[in-house]
Design an enzyme around this catalytic site. Structure first.
Site, PDB file in Angstrom:
ATOM      1  CD  GLU B  59     -21.565 -49.478 114.227  1.00 52.89           C
ATOM      2  OE1 GLU B  59     -21.174 -50.199 114.078  1.00 52.89           O
ATOM      3  OE2 GLU B  59     -22.243 -49.580 116.442  1.00 52.89           O
ATOM      4  CG  HIS B 128     -14.630 -49.462 124.801  1.00 55.80           C
ATOM      5  ND1 HIS B 128     -14.393 -50.398 124.654  1.00 55.80           N
ATOM      6  CD2 HIS B 128     -15.741 -49.390 124.650  1.00 55.80           C
ATOM      7  CE1 HIS B 128     -15.631 -51.131 124.442  1.00 55.80           C
ATOM      8  NE2 HIS B 128     -16.516 -50.330 124.351  1.00 55.80           N
TER       9      HIS B 128
END
Ligand SMILES: Cc1ncc(C[n+]2csc(CCOP(=O)(O)OP(=O)(O)O)c2C)c(N)n1
Ligand SMILES: [Mg+2]
Lengths: 332, 325
Positions: B59, B128
């Site tokens: 990322e 999440h």
């Protein structure tokens, strides 16, 4: 004898650049300590000038460079104006970044210098991205990314180098290994054999060079640059040198043996070494002195001029944040 | 006018932008197979693997590399997969992307869209499900938007791709399948809220999927004879103060609702602004709805404990109206 005999002009210009970098940083340190004009931290690269001079000699103006908090030498060698740089260190109008960045955020996009960085290791992924864009746009520039030996212990080192290999990008990663990470000996905090071994483990071609031998660095960088320009995969250069000053100009570096820096200077100061090589190749004492003197004069003059430059206009504190929702409009 | 899902509206925006501008490209994990929510489906076939680029699970490198690429003349669309994973690239976003233009004295721009699907998505649990829009609104240099409808996910994404500032683009992953009419000619102007329903008794300010819930609340309130004005802010930075202040001047009653944690949420900014600029026009107490400062659970009943519902908005509206009289 090194290739200086063969290429005297190059050797002379390498020495000239190292003299300019040294003189710039000496004046910057004086501006900080004697004159108290540099308000933030500066990180001198005194004793490490060969890396900047040797590599940048092989870059074109449009090639891209990303550097670190210890980046004055890289920036100057890439072609930035010494006056604009000194103004930036002093936080003045007309500084490379209008006085908003200071030493740690110097950038000069006109010469392809996309920024020093205040966050160790952060430039590695950004540099990979610059190379990525070059490949996407299909042009012929190359990217050089310089970081310290301490940066190889940060995550972006792995992420950025893996990225460059996976996408076959035109980039040279340079670990400028001055053996210290702030006040810590880097080796004491680094597993395995360090920078070059890690690069090799990613399938990258890696070259190790004496970081105080400007001729060797220039030769190596020339070869690598040629391979990258011919479409070759990313490469790694490990240049071992030594940080002669403290971490910042104010750091007395009492954490290391008292004579370590002076011994190192005697043994392998890159400027003295290059002078000796050139003199053997026929450079006169007068010429040697004139290079030194003119570098000194340039930097004394630009410090004076920078010190006489006003601070930026207050209103610029709100400029260049963003167009959409700009604080210049939105300020409460 | 086509009827499109929220997902397909974003796909169309990318497709239209990429056809127009060859410097636009997308980069992120698993984009080649269409992205984890199908929001890139078919783009690889049209634009090839260089412009719909897969990425390693890195990322920081996705964000950092896209930034480097943005500084030298491309317009990357960065896919972070889940807004939660974008936290692995916080330095790149906050210290590098948001600051570069300013720190370098205006020499650089970072024209990039950073897509971060956020929000509750049944039983996705604590790593999440987050909505962190207020964090980004706090960072100078970033534009922060939260589209809540298919139309907005088209018009706002088109605008974000064309924008020269970095745009944190927070889609709600609970509404990928939400359908609606999409007018491709409709342009979005940053910082302009949408009055999704006009009303005269109470103002409900919201964004993202919570604005859709506010529309349900307005319907329920109207059955009780209460006329609610629904403002979908759409963009948190910049945000449409004028629209909110104007509405509150009319209704005198304010409810602010968002899915993210109430404490330190952007709702507080809105309420504070109204208090400062129009406190004297308020005819009842302000109500602020957000998640309790707890963590999202896996078990559905526990997950629901943190949900801001349309029923809660109805109750809040009733309370602010009742206490007034
Ligand atoms: C992410 C991060 N951690 C810590 C620091 C503080 N810091 C600044 S320079 C430095 C040492 C870096 O060592 P190295 O990479 O070898 O570069 P050098 O200073 O030797 O040139 C540290 C720890 C920082 N700037 N960024
Ligand atoms: Mg070091």
């Amino acid at each position: 004898m090194t290739s200086a005999g063969h290429n005297f002009e190059r050797g002379r210009s390498l020495l000239e650049m190292m003299e300019r970098i040294r003189a710039f940083e000496e004046q910057a340190c004086l501006a900080a300590e004697r004159d108290q004009l540099v308000l933030g931290a500066i990180h001198p690269s005194i004793g490490q000038e060969a890396v900047a001079a040797g590599i940048m000699h092989n870059l074109k103006k449009e090639d891209i460079l990303l550097s670190t908090h210890r980046g004055h030498g890289h920036t100057l060698a890439k072609g930035a104006s010494s006056l604009a740089m000194m103004r930036e260190l002093l936080g003045r109008e007309g500084g490379c970044c209008g006085g908003k960045g200071g030493s740690m955020h110097i950038a000069d996009f006109d010469v392809g210098m996309l920024g020093a960085n205040g966050v160790v290791g952060a430039n590695i992924t950004i540099a990979a991205g610059a190379a990525h864009a070059i490949k996407l746009l299909g042009d012929n520039r190359i990217v050089v990314d310089i970081f310290g030996d301490g940066a190889i212990n940060r995550g972006p080192f792995l992420e950025g180098m893996n990225w460059a290999v996976v996408f076959k990008l035109p980039i040279l990663f340079v670990c400028e290994d001055n053996q210290y990470s702030a006040t810590t000996r880097t080796a004491s905090m680094t597993a395995g054999d360090g920078a070059a071994t890690r690069a090799v483990s990613l399938g990258m071609r890696s070259t190790t060079v004496d970081g105080n031998d400007v001729e060797a660095i220039a030769d190596t960088a020339a070869d690598i640059a040629a391979r990258l320009r011919a479409g070759g995969p990313p490469e790694f250069l490990h240049a071992k040198t030594y940080r002669r000053t403290g971490h910042t100009s104010f750091d007395p570096a009492t954490y290391r043996p008292a004579n370590e820096a002076t011994e190192e200077e005697k043994r392998s100061d890159p400027i003295k070494r290059q002078r000796a090589i050139l003199q053997t190749a026929g450079m006169s004492e007068a010429d040697t002195q004139s290079l030194h003197q003119s570098a000194q004069k340039e930097m004394i003059d630009i410090l004076k001029e920078a010190a006489n430059t006003p601070f930026p206009a207050d209103a610029t504190a709100f400029n260049d944040v963003q167009d959409i929702g700009s604080p210049a409009v939105e300020a409460y | 006018m086509p009827t499109l899902s929220y997902r397909d509206a974003s796909l169309a925006a990318i497709q239209h932008s990429m056809r127009e501008d060859s410097t636009v490209w997308c980069v992120g994990e698993d984009l080649g197979r269409g992205g984890v929510f199908g929001q890139y489906k078919g783009l690889r076939e049209e634009f090839g693997e260089a412009r719909i680029s897969d990425a390693p699970i890195s990322e920081a490198a996705i964000m950092g590399a896209a930034f480097g690429a943005a500084m030298i003349g491309t317009r990357p669309i960065v896919e972070m997969r889940f807004s939660d994973f974008a936290l692995c690239a916080t330095d790149e976003l906050v210290n590098q992307i948001a600051k570069a233009r300013f720190m370098f004295g205006g020499q650089s721009r970072a024209p990039m869209v950073i897509r971060k699907p956020m929000g509750l998505w049944r039983s996705s649990a604590a790593q999440h499900s987050q909505s962190l829009e207020s964090w980004y609104a706090h960072i100078p240099g970033l534009v922060v938007v939260c589209p809540g409808t298919p139309q907005d996910n088209y018009s706002m994404l088109m605008a974000a791709i064309a924008c020269d500032d970095p745009v944190v683009y927070l889609e709600h992953k609970g509404i990928w399948d939400l359908e609606g009419d999409v007018d491709f000619s409709k342009k979005y102007e940053f910082g302009k809220a949408e009055i999704r329903r006009e009303g005269s008794d109470v103002t409900i300010v919201s964004w993202s999927n919570t604005a859709n819930l506010a529309m349900e609340a307005a319907e329920a309130l109207s059955n009780q004879g209460v006329s609610a004005e629904i403002i979908d802010l759409r963009s948190l930075w910049p945000w449409d103060k004028e629209a909110v202040l104007k509405s509150v001047a009319k209704t005198g009653h304010l409810v602010v609702a968002h899915e993210s944690v109430a404490v330190g949420g952007f709702g507080a900014e809105i309420v504070a602004t109204v208090a400062e600029k129009a406190g004297h026009t308020l005819k009842g107490p302000v109500r602020r709805l957000g998640a309790p400062r707890s963590l999202v659970s896996y078990a559905p009943n526990l997950e629901d404990m943190l949900r801001v519902t349309s029923e809660m908005m109805v109750t809040a509206a009733q309370e602010t109206l009742k206490k007034a009289s």
